[in-house]
Design an enzyme around this catalytic site. Structure first.
Site, PDB file in Angstrom:
ATOM      1  CG  HIS A 154      -1.890   1.164   1.192  1.00  0.00           C
ATOM      2  ND1 HIS A 154      -3.152   1.050   0.658  1.00  0.00           N
ATOM      3  CD2 HIS A 154      -1.774   2.454   1.597  1.00  0.00           C
ATOM      4  CE1 HIS A 154      -3.784   2.208   0.750  1.00  0.00           C
ATOM      5  NE2 HIS A 154      -2.961   3.073   1.313  1.00  0.00           N
ATOM      6  CB  CYS A 155       2.067   3.326  -2.603  1.00  0.00           C
ATOM      7  SG  CYS A 155       3.185   4.708  -2.930  1.00  0.00           S
ATOM      8  CB  VAL A 156       1.122   6.933   2.020  1.00  0.00           C
ATOM      9  CG1 VAL A 156       0.758   5.938   3.096  1.00  0.00           C
ATOM     10  CG2 VAL A 156       2.636   7.159   1.995  1.00  0.00           C
ATOM     11  CB  VAL A 159      -4.281   8.075  -2.153  1.00  0.00           C
ATOM     12  CG1 VAL A 159      -5.283   8.147  -1.016  1.00  0.00           C
ATOM     13  CG2 VAL A 159      -3.495   9.353  -2.243  1.00  0.00           C
ATOM     14  CG  ASN A 160      -5.118   2.569  -5.363  1.00  0.00           C
ATOM     15  OD1 ASN A 160      -5.694   1.742  -4.653  1.00  0.00           O
ATOM     16  ND2 ASN A 160      -5.331   2.667  -6.659  1.00  0.00           N
TER      17      ASN A 160
END
Length: 307
Positions: A154-156, A159-160
């Site tokens: 999960h990559c901040v 946002v996904n």
């Protein structure tokens, strides 16, 4: 003991909620860095140099054109990652073969029904949080609150989740970000060096500060993104994800490693015209099941090797 477990779960929930809220801020941060960079490169330095004439104008034109081309590809790839669903388990999906352990038994209706009463059944992978079976290479994301097909992480920043359907777009985002930030670093390097010279530097304090900030930010991003890019290139070459690379540390063989070329095609497709675009050809989407995130070919001799 029970009390500490409840506290830990609550803290994890708070952490995941914080990550969701952080996402919108990260998008604004990315756009902010792009804005500062654009102001420093195009509006402050190389844009005005277009009208100076001579070699300086030719150099400025080359920098401005290349900068805009890479910026378009960077933003296209970035928002493709942001707005593309990484892949979720289809409603009423039913496993047919035990992909993870290599078994070839067909799961009939009565066996599948038993999963609801025995979620610990090891014949197929089952997510207790989603209360559903998991396809091969699928993992549950605590931030998104759902299972993601071929989840990488999960990559901040986007946002996904990065998964089966947007992993290529994420790699292209890293690739074009590295090229763009490297170009900006090299383009602004003479201006950065000029800060420490004894001569008089043209420009207002505001434009000079913006140029200095853009150089430092792009240099930092270029170095950090290079590390991530090298890591993910190695993952693609082995046909694995960040999660799988961690989980299979003690596994000498990997069933989905089909060789570098085929591994590459599992992510980028076979149509070379689309390799550097955040998109797939219709033919690749039809012919390569892995791009849909539910089925993955494995080594033909894997099962015999395991025996």
């Amino acid at each position: 003991m029970h009390r500490s477990g409840v506290t830990m779960a609550w803290n994890v929930f708070r952490f995941c909620t914080a990550l969701r809220g952080l996402g919108s801020i990260m998008i604004l941060l990315v756009l902010g860095v792009v804005g500062v960079t654009y102001y420093a490169v195009v509006l402050t330095n190389y844009g005005p140099a277009l009208y100076e004439g001579g070699l300086d104008s030719v150099t400025a034109l080359a920098v401005v054109i290349l900068f805009h081309c890479l910026l378009v590809m960077l933003l296209w790839s970035y928002f493709s990652v942001v707005f593309t669903d990484p892949g979720s388990v289809p409603p009423n999906w039913r496993p047919v073969v035990d992909e993870e352990t290599g078994g070839a038994d067909v799961l009939n209706g009565s066996e599948f029904s038993a999963l609801h009463s025995e979620p610990s059944n090891q014949r197929i992978r089952y997510c207790r949080k989603c209360a559903q079976p998991k396809p091969p290479r699928c993992h549950h994301c605590s931030v998104c609150g759902r299972c993601v097909l071929k989840m990488d992480h999960h990559c901040v920043w986007v946002v996904n989740c990065v998964g089966a359907l947007n992993y290529k777009f994420f790699l292209l985002f890293l690739f074009y970000t590295f090229l763009e930030t490297t170009l900006v670093t090299l383009a602004l390097l003479p201006h950065f060096i000029a800060f420490f010279s004894d001569g008089e530097i043209p420009g207002t304090p505001g434009t000079l500060a913006t140029t200095f900030l853009a150089f430092v930010l792009n240099l930092a991003f270029a170095l950090s993104v290079l590390g991530f890019l090298i890591m993910h290139i190695s993952l693609v070459a082995a046909n694995t994800t960040t999660i799988e690379a961690y989980e299979k540390k003690t596994t000498p063989k990997w069933r989905y490693d089909l060789g570098r070329r085929k591994n590459f095609e599992q992510v980028f497709g076979t149509d070379r015209r689309y390799w550097f675009l955040p998109a797939y050809s219709d033919e690749d989407l039809r012919k390569i099941p892995a791009l849909q995130g539910l089925e993955y070919p494995s080594k033909p001799d894997f099962d015999s090797q395991e025996v």
